[in-house]
Design a protein around this motif. Structure first.
Motif, PDB file in Angstrom:
ATOM      1  N   VAL A 135       0.389  -0.845  -0.076  1.00 28.96           N
ATOM      2  CA  VAL A 135      -0.075  -0.223  -0.112  1.00 28.96           C
ATOM      3  C   VAL A 135       0.874   1.471  -0.080  1.00 28.96           C
ATOM      4  CG1 VAL A 135      -1.109   1.312   1.496  1.00 28.96           C
ATOM      5  CG2 VAL A 135      -1.836  -1.470   1.078  1.00 28.96           C
ATOM      6  N   VAL A 136       1.904   1.066   0.769  1.00 30.78           N
ATOM      7  CA  VAL A 136       2.624   3.112   1.099  1.00 30.78           C
ATOM      8  C   VAL A 136       3.424   2.891  -0.200  1.00 30.78           C
ATOM      9  CG1 VAL A 136       5.021   3.778   1.941  1.00 30.78           C
ATOM     10  CG2 VAL A 136       2.879   2.254   3.401  1.00 30.78           C
ATOM     11  N   LEU A 173       2.982   5.223  -2.969  1.00 29.44           N
ATOM     12  CA  LEU A 173       4.616   6.767  -3.377  1.00 29.44           C
ATOM     13  C   LEU A 173       4.757   6.329  -5.230  1.00 29.44           C
ATOM     14  CD1 LEU A 173       7.092   5.573   0.041  1.00 29.44           C
ATOM     15  CD2 LEU A 173       5.390   7.667  -0.611  1.00 29.44           C
ATOM     16  N   LEU A 174       4.411   5.691  -4.973  1.00 33.24           N
ATOM     17  CA  LEU A 174       4.041   5.391  -7.067  1.00 33.24           C
ATOM     18  C   LEU A 174       2.896   6.276  -7.368  1.00 33.24           C
ATOM     19  CD1 LEU A 174       5.716   3.597  -9.393  1.00 33.24           C
ATOM     20  CD2 LEU A 174       4.096   2.603  -9.240  1.00 33.24           C
ATOM     21  N   ALA A 194       1.584  10.868 -10.107  1.00 32.30           N
ATOM     22  CA  ALA A 194       1.060  11.776 -10.531  1.00 32.30           C
ATOM     23  C   ALA A 194       1.925  13.415 -10.650  1.00 32.30           C
ATOM     24  CB  ALA A 194       0.315  12.494  -9.142  1.00 32.30           C
ATOM     25  N   LEU A 195       2.666  13.503  -9.836  1.00 33.56           N
ATOM     26  CA  LEU A 195       4.076  14.684 -10.574  1.00 33.56           C
ATOM     27  C   LEU A 195       4.590  14.534 -11.576  1.00 33.56           C
ATOM     28  CD1 LEU A 195       5.557  16.877  -8.967  1.00 33.56           C
ATOM     29  CD2 LEU A 195       6.574  15.066  -7.658  1.00 33.56           C
ATOM     30  N   LYS A 196       4.648  14.027 -11.773  1.00 32.73           N
ATOM     31  CA  LYS A 196       5.509  13.414 -13.429  1.00 32.73           C
ATOM     32  C   LYS A 196       4.746  13.710 -14.956  1.00 32.73           C
ATOM     33  CE  LYS A 196       9.619  12.198 -12.856  1.00 32.73           C
ATOM     34  NZ  LYS A 196      10.602  13.324 -13.469  1.00 32.73           N
ATOM     35  N   ASP A 197       3.485  13.293 -14.198  1.00 40.29           N
ATOM     36  CA  ASP A 197       2.253  13.752 -15.642  1.00 40.29           C
ATOM     37  C   ASP A 197       1.392  14.967 -15.526  1.00 40.29           C
ATOM     38  OD1 ASP A 197       2.673  11.378 -16.167  1.00 40.29           O
ATOM     39  OD2 ASP A 197       0.253  10.031 -15.741  1.00 40.29           O
ATOM     40  N   LYS A 243      -5.977  13.695   0.045  1.00 36.51           N
ATOM     41  CA  LYS A 243      -6.230  12.342  -0.600  1.00 36.51           C
ATOM     42  C   LYS A 243      -5.628  11.060  -0.253  1.00 36.51           C
ATOM     43  CE  LYS A 243     -10.191  15.340  -2.346  1.00 36.51           C
ATOM     44  NZ  LYS A 243     -11.014  14.939  -3.870  1.00 36.51           N
ATOM     45  N   LEU A 244      -4.734  10.817  -0.913  1.00 40.87           N
ATOM     46  CA  LEU A 244      -4.347  10.006  -0.892  1.00 40.87           C
ATOM     47  C   LEU A 244      -3.815   9.461   0.454  1.00 40.87           C
ATOM     48  CD1 LEU A 244      -2.435   7.258  -2.609  1.00 40.87           C
ATOM     49  CD2 LEU A 244      -0.736   9.360  -2.855  1.00 40.87           C
TER      50      LEU A 244
END
Length: 744
Positions: free
Chosen positions: A22-23, A27-28, A33-36, A290-291
């Motif tokens: 889950v962790v 993180l992935l 999300a940051l890369k996209d 939310k994540l």
């Protein structure tokens, strides 16, 4: 509880694994999300720009429909301007699409409008592009660039539609202004919660709607600045001029901005959408929050579920171990390895199920594995049996394909040969071993067959060719004639996965047909010879009498001159007859090449230009640029065309009005040539004798031209016939095959 116990290790492993999964997943996802971020920004902007463009396009289409309807109604008013005025004022009062509506005449003067402005009463609007597009270019509708209204003194767009007179000529136009406030409302309704900026530009790059509230008072172009579009540095106006939906980014005052450009389909207007990076980082922060909540909840739930699952998994094993231990001890608890005892059912331990013999989870697992092994062995045997049947069926089909008399060649989607049967080997002289796995293009090139276009059509578009005539040179130097068919091979989904060549050797048939043609030619030669012998006899007798007359001492000089002229005429007629006879006896069609029909027709007309001009005949030649090349004896076919066109020229009336129509039409296998005149025509009796030798209606004719033309067309595998009625002209129709060696 011992740490080495399975009851501890299984729950511990499940809990650790669930937590790590889950962790790591969280993180992935955050990393993705940051890369996209940038691609997400571009996609979001494109969606918004497209939605805005579609809504504006729909609004403009609705407004254009209203104006076109007003123009149609006004055209039916037949010049009654009071009706036109009433109709367009009604539209203004009942539709909120427009801030101005007016009628302008063909002299570019505004006759009436609503609202009105007396200051522009005498103005001529020839500077408006919509006037030229409607009145001069006769368009059905015109949408102007952004302009300052002379009536309202405010920027707006004009939609104009024509008003026609009874002769469908524009006599004026109905114009309606689209206020920018309406378009701004359309944009606001589409994206009222959008945090970025939206611009609407006309086709010249003038700002119609911008992010600043309030109505525009003047025409201002969009600011031009450097942007990065797909890794390319260019200015914004250059990007817009490409006319393509695209995304870009730029930096201003240390802040990164993301934008997209879209276009309104019906007008060419441009929609620009821009957001700064703060809006996207806000979404990313919300996503991270939310994540984090979701990760915490998943970890807690995983801990609980993992512990319950671990207990449920380890309980049967623990019970089985406990019972096995009890079964291996006596009643006193001591081990007794030497004296076997009857197995007894142990008592069910506290808080555990009874797991007798093979009826617990482990036993069920063992039974399931045993059953699976049995079923697996059965299915393997079935699979082997099916595989053997498939191999036998494949071998059977291959034997059939290999044994048939027709040549069969199968090509895959990659254009490589996958099957090459025995008949194909015999016909082509190539072995299957050498050709399977090689390119079909190389194979066709080695055979000298020009079938690449048909192969491309079969593989790319699924087209079927049933009969293609072809010929090739074999090793002995002889020529082999083939009839070939090409069909696509499709799978269950209807997709083309290859093509099949089916070809048969028709050399014997072609040779027999050639032999029959030669026999027909010999018969025709005999008939023609007999006719010539008969027709030469009379002129020769006449010539002999004339010679006797000239030898006579009592023949006066004027009579001698007349006799000599008659002798010259008779000899000229005999000479023409002999020349035509020689033309017929020459073997036609032996050296056939690919020729353009259009070129042969043009050359023939060029040879006859003086005769055509002298008789003032009007030649109507249909366009023939797209006609394919055909296999013909060029000299023989030009002779046919010359005879037919010359007959048509001689058939039309010498007075003005003589016309000949020449047309050619191509279908799948043939080309049809039509030569039609508006001459006197022929009756049924003349049509029946049309292609017989020495049949002519002209004193100077030999009657051999159409007879020779008929035999040339037959030798080419074609046909020729005539359609005619007295007083309605004559049409000669020649049909020739497109492929070499084919018949029609």
């Amino acid at each position: 509880m011992q740490f080495r116990s399975i009851k501890f290790r299984i729950p511990f492993i499940i809990i650790v694994f669930s937590t790590i999964t889950v962790v790591v997943t969280g993180l992935l996802l955050q990393y993705i999300a940051l890369k996209d971020l940038e691609s997400g920004a571009a996609e979001k902007n494109q969606i918004i720009a497209g939605m805005v463009g579609n809504h504006i396009d729909q609004y403009v289409e609705d407004a254009s429909s209203i104006v076109k309807t007003a123009g149609s109604f006004s055209s039916m008013s037949y010049g009654d301007l009071s009706k036109v005025e009433s109709e367009i004022f009604r539209i203004y009062d009942n539709f909120d699409h427009f801030d101005l509506i007016f009628y302008m005449n063909a002299d570019a003067r505004m006759i009436f409008s609503k609202p009105t402005n007396e200051n522009v009463k005498d103005r001529v609007y020839t500077d408006r592009n919509y006037y030229w597009e409607i009145i001069k270019e006769k368009r059905e509708v015109s949408i102007s660039p952004l302009l300052i209204s002379s009536v309202l003194e405010m920027p707006h767009f004009i939609i104009a539609a024509p008003v026609y007179d009874l002769g469908d000529e524009p006599v004026g136009l109905i114009g309606a202004g689209i206020p920018l406030s309406n378009i701004q409302q359309v944009i606001h309704k589409t994206q009222q919660d959008f945090p970025g900026h939206i611009w609407l530009l006309d086709e010249r790059g003038t700002i119609a709607v911008g992010p600043n509230e309030g109505a525009l008072k003047s025409l201002e172009p969009i600011e031009n600045y450097e942007v990065n579009a797909g890794g390319q540095q260019l200015d914004l106006k250059t990007l817009i001029s490409r006319g393509e939906t695209s995304s870009y980014s730029f930096t201003r005052a240390g802040t990164q901005y993301y934008g997209s450009v879209a276009f309104v389909a019906s007008t060419g207007w441009t929609v620009i959408v821009e957001q700064d990076e703060a809006a996207f980082f806000k979404d990313l922060k919300d996503f991270n929050y939310k994540l984090t909540v979701v990760v915490a909840m998943v970890v807690m739930i995983s801990l609980i579920i993992g512990w319950l699952m671990a207990n449920r998994i380890t309980a049967p094993v623990y019970g089985l171990v406990a019972q096995v231990r009890r079964m291996t001890r006596g009643a006193d608890g001591a081990l007794n390895p030497t004296e076997p005892t009857e197995p007894t059912e142990p008592p069910e331990p506290a808080n555990l199920r009874s797991y007798p013999q093979a009826f617990d989870e482990i036993g069920e697992l063992s039974a399931a594995f045993t059953e699976m092994r049995t079923q697996l062995r059965y299915h393997i045997e079935q699979l082997e049996s099916a595989y053997q049947k498939e191999n036998r069926l494949q071998e059977y089909l291959n034997n059939i394909l290999y044994s048939v008399n027709n040549g069969i060649l199968v090509v895959g989607q990659n254009r490589e040969i996958t099957l090459f049967n025995r008949a194909a080997e015999e016909m082509t002289g190539f072995s299957a071993e050498d050709r399977i796995g090689t390119s079909i293009d190389v194979f066709l090139e080695d055979l000298g067959l020009d079938l690449k276009a048909q192969m491309d059509q079969a593989l790319d578009f699924g087209r079927t060719y049933k009969e293609i005539g072809a010929s090739m040179q074999v090793e002995q130097g002889d020529r082999r004639y083939l009839r070939m068919g090409v069909s696509p091979v499709v799978d269950g989904a209807g997709e083309t996965i290859g093509a099949v060549f089916l070809f048969r050797d028709v050399t014997r048939q072609v040779l027999m047909e050639d032999e029959l043609r030669r026999e027909d030619r010999i018969r025709a030669f005999g008939e023609l010879s007999a006719s010539i012998i008969h027709d030469i006899g009379n002129p020769l007798a006449g010539i002999a009498n004339l010679i006797e007359l000239v030898r006579s001492e009592n023949c006066p000089e004027p009579l001698k001159d007349e006799v000599l002229n008659l002798l010259e005429s008779e000899v000229s007629g005999l000479n023409s007859m002999v020349i035509n006879f020689l033309e017929f006896t020459r073997s036609s069609g032996k050296t056939r090449t690919k020729e353009k029909l259009a070129t042969m027709l043009e050359n023939t007309l060029r040879l006859m230009q003086s005769e055509i001009s002298e008789k003032q005949v009007d030649i109507k030649l249909s366009p023939m640029e797209d006609l394919p090349e055909i296999f013909v004896d060029k000299r023989a076919i030009k002779q046919v065309l010359f005879n037919l066109i010359r007959n048509a020229v001689q058939a039309v009336a010498p007075a003005a009005g003589g016309q000949i129509d020449i047309d050619a039409v191509v279908d799948l296998k043939t080309v049809r040539i039509s030569i039609k005149d508006n001459g006197a025509g022929m009756d049924e009796n003349q049509l029946e004798k049309l292609f017989q030798p020495f049949n002519t209606t002209r004193e100077e004719g030999t009657g051999l031209g159409l007879f020779i033309a008929y035999n040339i067309i037959r030798e080419h595998g074609g046909r020729i016939h005539a359609n005619s009625e007295p007083g309605r002209g004559t049409e000669f129709v020649v049909v020739l095959p497109l492929e070499e060696g084919a018949d029609v």
